[in-house]
Motif scaffolding. Structure first.
Motif, PDB file in Angstrom:
ATOM      1  N   LEU A  90       1.140  -1.533   0.320  1.00  0.00           N
ATOM      2  CA  LEU A  90      -0.270   0.204  -0.007  1.00  0.00           C
ATOM      3  C   LEU A  90       0.753   0.919   0.226  1.00  0.00           C
ATOM      4  N   PRO A  91       0.119   2.449  -0.952  1.00  0.00           N
ATOM      5  CA  PRO A  91       1.183   3.728  -0.595  1.00  0.00           C
ATOM      6  C   PRO A  91       0.621   3.835   0.673  1.00  0.00           C
ATOM      7  N   PRO A  92       2.058   4.284   1.224  1.00  0.00           N
ATOM      8  CA  PRO A  92       1.907   5.258   3.037  1.00  0.00           C
ATOM      9  C   PRO A  92       0.750   5.184   3.601  1.00  0.00           C
ATOM     10  N   ILE A  93       0.852   6.628   2.459  1.00  0.00           N
ATOM     11  CA  ILE A  93      -0.572   7.829   2.685  1.00  0.00           C
ATOM     12  C   ILE A  93      -1.945   6.523   2.947  1.00  0.00           C
ATOM     13  N   VAL A  94      -1.976   5.988   2.357  1.00  0.00           N
ATOM     14  CA  VAL A  94      -2.772   4.717   2.080  1.00  0.00           C
ATOM     15  C   VAL A  94      -3.603   4.486   3.300  1.00  0.00           C
ATOM     16  N   GLU A 195       9.771   6.979   8.450  1.00  0.00           N
ATOM     17  CA  GLU A 195       7.908   7.076   7.726  1.00  0.00           C
ATOM     18  C   GLU A 195       7.621   8.626   7.766  1.00  0.00           C
ATOM     19  N   GLY A 197       4.140   8.714   4.965  1.00  0.00           N
ATOM     20  CA  GLY A 197       3.195   9.360   4.493  1.00  0.00           C
ATOM     21  C   GLY A 197       2.650   9.319   5.548  1.00  0.00           C
TER      22      GLY A 197
END
Length: 253
Positions: A90-94, A195, A197
């Motif tokens: 997963l994209p970290p923002i998601v 970390e 996002g």
């Protein structure tokens, strides 16, 4: 070895050259003054504390999970393995958005925690939640690989000597997998401390080193981020060196 060495050199150059060019172009930045700013010192302290806690949580919970995935067979095991890998793809923002659906201020869990005086967003707890979510899978995957490499016959021999499963894991499996576990701890810590996002979604404040870097980049430009970027790099190098030193010493006894 010529072809493998050449291919390895290309990838290594790809890793190293951007570092050299970046610090060469912005080498005029005043590192000591930058590190002396209160906001930067606070960000460094926040990252060190939260990344350490996140790594400890991932280790305490992730090593048993890795052992179970390596040794046990049960219905739904593939789903558990997929769940472990989800934060990695997963994209970290998601990932941060997903965490907000569980721990946001207007969710049952988030509201209950806030009522108890432990808000799960815009707090140290929020930073730790985000870091653990994105970094813990590295420990589980790496530690499992270490357990997979342990010969099950050694564990069976320990069991025939009267040791229970937990005692066998403590005396046989964990020592033999310690290098992989140590590598997982390093990967988890450096991933947690870097970390950005998910952390910005769950806890933009208090500022961590990555969020402080983004604030400085937007407000002052690239030169302003050099001091804290160097601090982040130095912390990573020190942690990797210490873990290798400790693992090397433990392997001689």
């Amino acid at each position: 070895m010529a072809i493998p060495a050449l291919l390895a050199a290309v990838l290594l150059a790809y890793f190293v050259v951007p570092f050299a060019l970046f610090f060469g172009q912005v080498g005029s930045a005043d590192v000591l003054d930058g590190l002396g700013e209160p906001a930067t010192r606070d960000a460094i302290g926040t990252s060190l504390v939260t990344a350490s806690i996140s790594t400890a949580i991932a280790t305490v919970l992730g090593v048993p999970l890795a052992y179970v995935l390596s040794r046990a067979t049960f219905r739904g095991k593939r789903l558990v393995e997929a769940a472990v890998l989800l934060p990695l793809v997963l994209p970290p923002i998601v990932g941060g958005v997903m965490l907000l659906t569980v721990a946001g201020r207007h969710t049952p869990i988030g509201a209950a925690a806030a009522a108890l005086g432990v808000p799960l967003t815009d707090s140290y707890a929020g930073v730790i939640l985000a870091q653990t979510f994105v970094a813990a899978p590295f420990l589980v995957v790496t530690a499992r690989a270490g357990f997979d490499d342990v010969d099950p016959r050694l564990e069976e021999a320990a069991r025939t000597l009267g040791h229970g499963r937990i005692e066998t894991a403590r005396r046989v499996s964990l020592p033999l997998a310690r290098n992989a576990i140590a590598a997982g701890i390093v990967l988890t810590f450096v991933r947690a401390i870097g970390e950005f996002g998910a952390t910005t979604m769950v806890a933009y404040n208090p500022r961590t080193m990555p969020t402080r870097i983004e604030v400085l980049r937007i407000s002052r430009g690239l030169e302003a981020i050099v001091p804290i970027a160097l601090a982040l790099l130095a912390i990573t190098v020190v942690v990797v060196g210490l873990v290798h030193l400790l693992v090397g010493r433990s392997g001689r006894y």
